[in-house]
Design an enzyme around this catalytic site. Structure first.
Site, PDB file in Angstrom:
ATOM      1  N   ARG A  88       0.177   1.266  18.727  1.00 59.50           N
ATOM      2  CA  ARG A  88      -0.652   1.738  17.614  1.00 59.50           C
ATOM      3  C   ARG A  88      -2.117   1.419  17.870  1.00 59.50           C
ATOM      4  O   ARG A  88      -2.463   0.311  18.275  1.00 59.50           O
ATOM      5  CB  ARG A  88      -0.222   1.067  16.304  1.00 59.50           C
ATOM      6  CG  ARG A  88      -1.103   1.445  15.122  1.00 59.50           C
ATOM      7  CD  ARG A  88      -0.635   0.800  13.844  1.00 59.50           C
ATOM      8  NE  ARG A  88      -0.805  -0.632  13.826  1.00 59.50           N
ATOM      9  CZ  ARG A  88      -1.942  -1.262  13.497  1.00 59.50           C
ATOM     10  NH1 ARG A  88      -3.032  -0.568  13.222  1.00 59.50           N
ATOM     11  NH2 ARG A  88      -1.989  -2.586  13.459  1.00 59.50           N
ATOM     12  N   LEU A  99      -4.757 -13.737  11.770  1.00 55.76           N
ATOM     13  CA  LEU A  99      -5.460 -12.688  12.491  1.00 55.76           C
ATOM     14  C   LEU A  99      -6.974 -12.871  12.414  1.00 55.76           C
ATOM     15  O   LEU A  99      -7.531 -13.096  11.344  1.00 55.76           O
ATOM     16  CB  LEU A  99      -5.091 -11.323  11.898  1.00 55.76           C
ATOM     17  CG  LEU A  99      -5.851 -10.121  12.443  1.00 55.76           C
ATOM     18  CD1 LEU A  99      -5.466  -9.871  13.893  1.00 55.76           C
ATOM     19  CD2 LEU A  99      -5.583  -8.891  11.591  1.00 55.76           C
ATOM     20  N   HIS A 150       1.925  -8.666  15.872  1.00 50.22           N
ATOM     21  CA  HIS A 150       1.132  -8.119  14.780  1.00 50.22           C
ATOM     22  C   HIS A 150       1.795  -6.951  14.050  1.00 50.22           C
ATOM     23  O   HIS A 150       1.731  -6.873  12.824  1.00 50.22           O
ATOM     24  CB  HIS A 150      -0.215  -7.661  15.344  1.00 50.22           C
ATOM     25  CG  HIS A 150      -1.186  -7.160  14.318  1.00 50.22           C
ATOM     26  ND1 HIS A 150      -1.578  -7.928  13.244  1.00 50.22           N
ATOM     27  CD2 HIS A 150      -1.874  -5.981  14.222  1.00 50.22           C
ATOM     28  CE1 HIS A 150      -2.449  -7.240  12.515  1.00 50.22           C
ATOM     29  NE2 HIS A 150      -2.634  -6.059  13.078  1.00 50.22           N
ATOM     30  N   GLN A 160       3.822  -4.643  18.718  1.00 50.61           N
ATOM     31  CA  GLN A 160       2.450  -4.854  19.168  1.00 50.61           C
ATOM     32  C   GLN A 160       2.004  -6.300  19.037  1.00 50.61           C
ATOM     33  O   GLN A 160       2.174  -6.935  17.996  1.00 50.61           O
ATOM     34  CB  GLN A 160       1.507  -3.979  18.346  1.00 50.61           C
ATOM     35  CG  GLN A 160       0.047  -4.061  18.774  1.00 50.61           C
ATOM     36  CD  GLN A 160      -0.789  -3.031  18.066  1.00 50.61           C
ATOM     37  OE1 GLN A 160      -1.178  -3.225  16.912  1.00 50.61           O
ATOM     38  NE2 GLN A 160      -1.072  -1.915  18.738  1.00 50.61           N
ATOM     39  N   HIS A 195       1.659  -7.625   1.906  1.00 51.49           N
ATOM     40  CA  HIS A 195       0.922  -7.952   3.132  1.00 51.49           C
ATOM     41  C   HIS A 195      -0.242  -6.998   3.397  1.00 51.49           C
ATOM     42  O   HIS A 195      -1.146  -7.322   4.168  1.00 51.49           O
ATOM     43  CB  HIS A 195       1.873  -7.970   4.323  1.00 51.49           C
ATOM     44  CG  HIS A 195       1.335  -8.713   5.503  1.00 51.49           C
ATOM     45  ND1 HIS A 195       0.920 -10.024   5.416  1.00 51.49           N
ATOM     46  CD2 HIS A 195       1.128  -8.336   6.784  1.00 51.49           C
ATOM     47  CE1 HIS A 195       0.493 -10.429   6.600  1.00 51.49           C
ATOM     48  NE2 HIS A 195       0.601  -9.417   7.453  1.00 51.49           N
ATOM     49  N   GLY A 197       0.792  -1.218   0.000  1.00 50.19           N
ATOM     50  CA  GLY A 197       0.000   0.000   0.000  1.00 50.19           C
ATOM     51  C   GLY A 197       0.823   1.266   0.000  1.00 50.19           C
ATOM     52  O   GLY A 197       0.568   2.201  -0.776  1.00 50.19           O
ATOM     53  N   PHE A 257     -13.367   0.990  16.900  1.00 47.21           N
ATOM     54  CA  PHE A 257     -12.118   0.225  16.940  1.00 47.21           C
ATOM     55  C   PHE A 257     -11.411   0.524  18.254  1.00 47.21           C
ATOM     56  O   PHE A 257     -11.646   1.565  18.886  1.00 47.21           O
ATOM     57  CB  PHE A 257     -11.232   0.574  15.738  1.00 47.21           C
ATOM     58  CG  PHE A 257     -10.960  -0.605  14.831  1.00 47.21           C
ATOM     59  CD1 PHE A 257     -11.981  -1.188  14.120  1.00 47.21           C
ATOM     60  CD2 PHE A 257      -9.692  -1.129  14.700  1.00 47.21           C
ATOM     61  CE1 PHE A 257     -11.751  -2.269  13.276  1.00 47.21           C
ATOM     62  CE2 PHE A 257      -9.440  -2.210  13.871  1.00 47.21           C
ATOM     63  CZ  PHE A 257     -10.470  -2.786  13.154  1.00 47.21           C
ATOM     64  N   GLU A 263      -9.960  -7.163  14.608  1.00 42.81           N
ATOM     65  CA  GLU A 263     -10.584  -6.399  15.674  1.00 42.81           C
ATOM     66  C   GLU A 263     -12.028  -6.052  15.336  1.00 42.81           C
ATOM     67  O   GLU A 263     -12.837  -5.755  16.223  1.00 42.81           O
ATOM     68  CB  GLU A 263      -9.773  -5.129  15.921  1.00 42.81           C
ATOM     69  CG  GLU A 263     -10.086  -4.409  17.200  1.00 42.81           C
ATOM     70  CD  GLU A 263      -8.936  -3.505  17.606  1.00 42.81           C
ATOM     71  OE1 GLU A 263      -9.160  -2.291  17.685  1.00 42.81           O
ATOM     72  OE2 GLU A 263      -7.826  -4.020  17.844  1.00 42.81           O
ATOM     73  N   ARG A 298      -4.822  -2.582  22.374  1.00 45.98           N
ATOM     74  CA  ARG A 298      -4.310  -3.930  22.137  1.00 45.98           C
ATOM     75  C   ARG A 298      -3.267  -4.356  23.157  1.00 45.98           C
ATOM     76  O   ARG A 298      -3.200  -5.532  23.533  1.00 45.98           O
ATOM     77  CB  ARG A 298      -3.749  -4.012  20.716  1.00 45.98           C
ATOM     78  CG  ARG A 298      -4.816  -3.930  19.655  1.00 45.98           C
ATOM     79  CD  ARG A 298      -4.242  -3.817  18.260  1.00 45.98           C
ATOM     80  NE  ARG A 298      -5.307  -3.814  17.265  1.00 45.98           N
ATOM     81  CZ  ARG A 298      -5.099  -3.677  15.963  1.00 45.98           C
ATOM     82  NH1 ARG A 298      -3.862  -3.521  15.499  1.00 45.98           N
ATOM     83  NH2 ARG A 298      -6.118  -3.683  15.117  1.00 45.98           N
ATOM     84  N   GLY A 301      -9.715  -5.098   9.104  1.00 46.70           N
ATOM     85  CA  GLY A 301     -10.689  -4.325   9.864  1.00 46.70           C
ATOM     86  C   GLY A 301     -11.114  -3.002   9.277  1.00 46.70           C
ATOM     87  O   GLY A 301     -12.306  -2.709   9.170  1.00 46.70           O
ATOM     88  N   HIS A 337      -1.353  -8.457  18.876  1.00 47.61           N
ATOM     89  CA  HIS A 337      -2.797  -8.374  18.659  1.00 47.61           C
ATOM     90  C   HIS A 337      -3.439  -9.431  19.548  1.00 47.61           C
ATOM     91  O   HIS A 337      -2.965 -10.566  19.602  1.00 47.61           O
ATOM     92  CB  HIS A 337      -3.134  -8.643  17.190  1.00 47.61           C
ATOM     93  CG  HIS A 337      -4.514  -8.237  16.803  1.00 47.61           C
ATOM     94  ND1 HIS A 337      -5.638  -8.887  17.270  1.00 47.61           N
ATOM     95  CD2 HIS A 337      -4.975  -7.233  16.006  1.00 47.61           C
ATOM     96  CE1 HIS A 337      -6.717  -8.312  16.757  1.00 47.61           C
ATOM     97  NE2 HIS A 337      -6.337  -7.305  15.990  1.00 47.61           N
TER      98      HIS A 337
END
Length: 579
Positions: free
Chosen positions: A389, A243, A354, A231, A45, A15, A117, A246, A286, A51, A233
């Site tokens: 995050r 995953l 995560h 982090q 990825h 992205g 979220f 969330e 998280r 989410g 998750h």
């Protein structure tokens, strides 16, 4: 050696990389842009993000509220000028992406649908069912096709950044299909290679997430910032680490211990938990949810399985219509990988690595301290994520800072001369290294898989959800030992065509460097903040550590750790609270 030349080289086709490429093409259509990716871009990825993406859209929301949630969620280790730019440009980026074809889910009246979220006090997460990253990446990829200056080198693996006359002048890459080694000359380079979750054994990250861009920058002298913050998750499938988004909890899912009890009501998620929070406590931050799981294990209130301790995620009460409409991919994953239907059965979950909050040090334009080198996405630390995050900020970050890095790199490249001829000498040195160290070497006794497994075990044991001096020191010693043993690795495959063993070996080298920077940054930070929890230093220490760590590569195997002040504009440090 084969040589190709472009004005701007993007390393990574996910992205951030695709958004940066579009930004370059829009800023200056005369610039030649190359996107180099070790996988086909649609296998990046980003495609697995489920989410949603955060941006202010509801009339009752505000940019200030989004900024405060982000800063507080990051435990104040956040550069507030970067956050202000991020929340301001986020809605523009998501609307632009819709014009490019991203099918955001809608309310019956046609307005953008948003869901709650974790850590957000108001609903501001845009989504496309539970395949948000997939649709975002499709829209970006298809948009790049209309810009002739953008060319791709798919399935090329970058092994070194080229630095000459004090600026980044390109990279060296291996073409997987042929084994040819290319010198790619460029006036500016943008790293968009994602994170490095595969440094740990149990992760939501795909096998491609091996910290390549971080290691490239680290070895080129660029500091890695805030690497101690990684982090977990709270809801990954046991065994696979896949995953469970969330969004399942945003839609009303419950986390239950072995007694069927919603255990999160027993823990501090940032403020006292009144009765109404029983409906939303699963949307705490998280890091706090993952820490609560560890405490449930200690109390004997989890379920022990062959893949470790788990709790249950229960969405049965949502009903088949909501699950099939808003969480179809979750249902598909459970059916395929757990042989259960979440409409009728509870989902076993456990915390799983995560996301890396840390990464290559950049400013708010994506510039690194090395002229000509930029970074965006998870590989970079800008820093808007701080110590933790908030879910759904990362997909928007790809767009906002991918666009910023692309625009900044285009401006820089337009003012630069071609790389000096001496740059090719470095490329030839790298070609010789790859030949001598790997392709032609015989007699080595170390196996890639053995070293990788030992590294992952050391990281999980020493740098998990809770840490202390002894565990981190033992992990540091182990990583240093593995770095030494890596010098004695030899390959069985000496061919050139699709030599995946060579790529796995180079990825291992990158992961060891990332692990080294992470461990030493964690050792140096003697406090607990966000995702970095030291049992021997349980309190947050703003006087001593309200600063970004910076790990610099050194010759002796232990990075040099320095600190950089956090930028505070209008929100002084306070307690983390969640509505």
């Amino acid at each position: 050696m084969d040589t190709v030349a472009h004005d701007i080289l993007l390393i990574g086709g996910g992205g951030a990389g695709l958004r940066a490429a579009i930004a370059v093409a829009e800023a200056n259509p005369q610039l030649k842009v190359a996107v180099v990716s070790k996988v086909y871009p649609m296998r990046s990825h980003t495609v697995s993000a489920e989410g949603g993406a955060a941006a202010v859209v509801k009339p009752e929301d505000s940019l200030e509220a989004h900024a405060y949630d982000t800063i507080s969620g990051g435990d104040w280790l956040v550069d507030q000028d970067a956050v202000e730019a991020f929340v301001r440009e986020a809605p523009e980026e998501l609307l632009r992406l819709e014009r490019w074809g991203c099918p955001w889910s809608r309310q019956p009246d046609g307005r953008i649908a948003v869901r709650p979220f974790g850590g957000m006090k108001i609903q501001r997460t845009w989504f496309a069912a539970d395949k948000t990253g997939f649709h975002m990446l499709h829209a970006l990829f298809q948009t790049t096709l209309k810009y002739p200056p953008i060319v791709r080198h798919d399935e090329w693996f970058v092994t070194r950044l080229l630095v000459d006359e004090g600026r980044c002048t390109g990279a060296v890459a291996v073409e997987l299909a042929t084994g040819k080694i290319f010198a790619i000359l460029a006036k500016a380079v943008i790293l968009c290679t994602g994170g490095g979750g595969k440094v740990f054994p149990f992760t939501t990250n795909a096998n491609i997430k091996t910290g390549d861009g971080m290691a490239l920058a680290y070895r080129a002298g660029v500091p890695l910032k805030d690497m101690e913050f990684i982090q977990y998750h709270p809801t990954g499938l046991p065994f696979t680490g896949i995953l469970i988004t969330e969004a399942t909890r945003a839609e009303g899912g419950w986390l239950l211990n072995k007694d069927g009890y919603r255990y999160l009501q027993d823990y501090d998620l940032g403020e006292p938990q009144p009765e109404p929070v029983l409906r939303s406590m699963e949307l705490g931050p998280r890091d706090r949810l993952s820490q609560a799981f560890v405490k449930e294990v200690a109390k004997g209130r989890t379920i022990e399985t062959e893949y470790g301790h788990v709790v249950h995620l229960d969405i049965r009460h949502l009903g088949e219509k909501i699950i099939s409409t808003k969480l179809p991919f979750v249902r598909e994953l459970c059916l395929k990988y757990q042989k259960l239907d979440p409409v009728e059965e509870m989902i076993p979950v456990r915390p799983v690595i995560h996301y890396m909050m840390g990464g290559v040090h950049t400013d708010i334009r994506g510039e690194t301290p090395l002229p000509g080198l930029y970074a965006a996405g998870e590989v970079a630390c800008v820093s808007i994520n701080g110590a933790n995050r908030l879910g759904s900020n990362s997909l928007t970050e790809l767009l906002v800072f991918g666009a910023r890095a692309g625009a900044a790199a285009a401006e820089y490249a337009a003012s630069q001369a071609d790389p000096p001829a001496s740059t090719l000498n470095q490329a030839l040195d790298e070609e010789q290294r790859l030949q001598n160290r790997f392709l032609e070497k015989t007699g080595g006794v170390e196996r890639i898989s053995t070293l990788r497994t030992e590294m992952q075990e050391a990281m999980e044991d020493g740098a998990g959800i809770y840490r202390d001096e002894a565990g981190l020191s033992a992990a540091a010693e182990k990583i240093q030992e593995l770095q030494a043993r890596f010098q004695d690795v030899a390959l069985d495959d000496h061919s050139l065509t699709f030599n995946t063993e060579l790529i796995a070996c180079l990825e291992l080298a990158n992961m060891l460097d990332v692990a080294e920077s992470l461990i030493h940054s964690a050792l140096a930070r003697k406090e607990s903040r966000g995702a970095h929890q030291r049992t021997d230093y349980p309190e947050r220490d703003d006087d001593g550590y309200l600063s970004h760590s910076q790990a610099y590569w050194t010759e002796n195997g232990s990075p040099r750790i320095e600190y950089l002040p956090v930028t505070i504009t209008q929100w002084p440090p306070g307690e983390r609270v969640y509505g």
